[in-house]
Design an enzyme around this catalytic site. Structure first.
Site, PDB file in Angstrom:
ATOM      1  N   ASP A 117       0.850  -1.184   0.000  1.00 29.28           N
ATOM      2  CA  ASP A 117       0.000   0.000   0.000  1.00 29.28           C
ATOM      3  C   ASP A 117       0.887   1.236   0.000  1.00 29.28           C
ATOM      4  O   ASP A 117       1.771   1.373   0.856  1.00 29.28           O
ATOM      5  CB  ASP A 117      -0.905   0.012   1.235  1.00 29.28           C
TER       6      ASP A 117
ATOM      7  N   ASP B 174     -15.363  -3.371  -1.515  1.00 35.83           N
ATOM      8  CA  ASP B 174     -15.058  -3.140  -0.112  1.00 35.83           C
ATOM      9  C   ASP B 174     -16.366  -2.954   0.641  1.00 35.83           C
ATOM     10  O   ASP B 174     -17.200  -2.148   0.232  1.00 35.83           O
ATOM     11  CB  ASP B 174     -14.179  -1.898   0.054  1.00 35.83           C
TER      12      ASP B 174
END
Length: 244
Positions: free
Chosen positions: A8, A129
């Site tokens: 990330d 998500d």
């Protein structure tokens, strides 16, 4: 089922967040390319890259770091975060990314997803998500009234090659993946599902392997491999053993 290490990116650094909160970040490396090489050396077969700044801004923000990662490793990469138009998709694919991950745009502009699948077959993945089964968008900052399972069905019909399912409440919290929700989603579609969020140990990999026949093709791990509670090489070996 394969184990997919995550990188990330925030401000050009390799970080991890808790529950998707940008203010709750831990910096693990200021050299993402070196980290990518490390995970490749540990047996990673696919890298999961996320441009966190891009996810919140809606436009790519960590291109320099992404270019460095592409140049550093030989294994394929998937990339998400701020990819919301065909031009950005094409640019990343030309850069050397194997497949792009569409998130917010999947909910807000399914026509674009359909066109992307038509132009770049086999290279479009949708990231769903969810919190309590409902889809969240814009870097998890906004909760919608759309059920994750319904969105997954719609994306399969549009031609996406896989779904990445993340339980936001589990992400970065080391509480184990949401097995029930992940399996339930995988069972209603025929395309592969990649589990994400909450993996903390080898036991979590074992638990996912037990439900892999539902259609779970991979699992993304981040915090666990960075803090050492999960050894990537051991996790990869376990999945290989179960494939024999």
């Amino acid at each position: 089922m394969i184990v997919i290490p995550a990188i990330d990116l925030k401000n050009g650094q390799c970080v991890r967040l808790e529950q998707g909160l940008m203010e709750k970040d831990t910096v693990y490396s200021d050299d993402p390319a070196a980290m990518a090489r490390h995970w490749q050396d540990e047996g990673g077969e696919l890298l999961h890259l996320v441009d966190l700044d891009g996810a919140f801004a809606g436009v790519p923000k960590n291109r320099t770091a992404i270019q460095a990662i592409v140049a550093a490793v030989d294994i394929p990469m998937e990339l998400g975060g701020g990819i919301r138009d065909l031009e950005t998709i094409e640019a990343y694919l030309e850069l050397g990314i194997e497949r792009v991950i569409l998130g917010t745009v999947a909910k807000e502009n399914p026509t674009l997803v359909a066109e992307a699948c038509r132009r770049f077959p086999g290279r479009i993945v949708v990231g769903i998500d969810a919190r309590d089964g409902m889809v969240a968008v814009r870097g998890w900052a906004e909760l919608t009234a759309k059920k994750a399972i319904d969105l997954a069905k719609e994306m399969e019909d549009l031609g996406v090659t896989a779904i990445i399912y993340t339980d936001i409440a589990r992400d970065g919290m080391m509480q184990g993946p949401n097995l029930a929700a992940t399996a339930a989603l995988a069972r209603v579609i025929s395309i592969p599902v990649i589990a994400s969020g909450g993996v903390s140990s080898l036991d979590d990999i074992r638990n996912l392997l037990q439900i892999a026949t539902a259609g779970i093709a991979g699992v993304i791990t981040g915090k666990a491999i960075y803090n050492g509670s999960l050894n990537l090489r051991e996790a990869v070996a376990l999945t290989k053993k179960c494939m024999i």
